[in-house]
Design a protein around this motif. Sequence first.
Motif, mmCIF file in Angstrom:
data_model
loop_
_atom_site.group_PDB
_atom_site.id
_atom_site.type_symbol
_atom_site.label_atom_id
_atom_site.label_comp_id
_atom_site.label_asym_id
_atom_site.label_seq_id
_atom_site.Cartn_x
_atom_site.Cartn_y
_atom_site.Cartn_z
ATOM 1 N N ILE A 29 66.109 87.601 41.930
ATOM 2 C CA ILE A 29 64.754 87.112 41.646
ATOM 3 C C ILE A 29 63.963 87.220 42.938
ATOM 4 N N THR A 30 62.778 87.811 42.835
ATOM 5 C CA THR A 30 61.937 88.086 44.000
ATOM 6 C C THR A 30 60.569 87.447 43.810
ATOM 7 N N MET A 31 60.113 86.715 44.822
ATOM 8 C CA MET A 31 58.766 86.136 44.800
ATOM 9 C C MET A 31 57.747 87.244 45.038
ATOM 10 N N LEU A 32 56.783 87.363 44.134
ATOM 11 C CA LEU A 32 55.687 88.313 44.304
ATOM 12 C C LEU A 32 54.437 87.612 44.828
ATOM 13 N N ALA A 33 54.228 86.384 44.373
ATOM 14 C CA ALA A 33 53.085 85.592 44.845
ATOM 15 C C ALA A 33 53.369 84.121 44.546
ATOM 16 N N PRO A 34 53.119 83.235 45.514
ATOM 17 C CA PRO A 34 53.332 81.815 45.259
ATOM 18 C C PRO A 34 52.286 81.258 44.305
ATOM 19 N N ALA A 35 52.611 80.129 43.708
ATOM 20 C CA ALA A 35 51.674 79.456 42.808
ATOM 21 C C ALA A 35 50.386 79.153 43.556
ATOM 22 N N GLY A 93 54.137 78.398 38.256
ATOM 23 C CA GLY A 93 53.001 79.149 38.768
ATOM 24 C C GLY A 93 53.393 80.277 39.704
ATOM 25 N N ASP A 94 54.621 80.245 40.235
ATOM 26 C CA ASP A 94 55.076 81.341 41.096
ATOM 27 C C ASP A 94 55.197 82.613 40.264
ATOM 28 N N LEU A 95 54.668 83.716 40.802
ATOM 29 C CA LEU A 95 54.802 85.023 40.173
ATOM 30 C C LEU A 95 56.058 85.673 40.742
ATOM 31 N N VAL A 96 56.977 86.071 39.864
ATOM 32 C CA VAL A 96 58.264 86.598 40.305
ATOM 33 C C VAL A 96 58.666 87.835 39.502
ATOM 34 N N ARG A 97 59.594 88.604 40.090
ATOM 35 C CA ARG A 97 60.259 89.688 39.376
ATOM 36 C C ARG A 97 61.711 89.270 39.206
#
Length: 105
Positions: free
Chosen positions: A95-101, A69-73
């Motif tokens: 890898i970069t977190m854009l938004a947590p689940a 569910g984590d949104l990542v680049r």
Amino acid sequence: MSFWLGHRHVKVVAAAALVVMLGACSTFNRDMITTTGEITDQGQECVTFRANDGTLYALANKASGFRPGDLVRVTGHSALMTTCREASTLIVDKITMLAPAKTGQ
């Protein structure tokens, strides 16, 4: 001269050799890919990632701190050899977190 290596030592040496081999093989195919998407729960051996274009990737390293569910680049390159069987494998360079689940899914 002979000596006995314990079962654990053999596993450590074998794992280290596998990592070196995978790293060496992946250097021959360095087409960098940067894509955005969501970590999924489809992986067994490796963390999986569904890109926004629908492509499923297995992430070979640096992704263990993320959850479905984590949104990542993800920026990485294709692996020539891998232990991941879920999908095409990316060797992750970044890898970069854009938004947590979202909670409560």
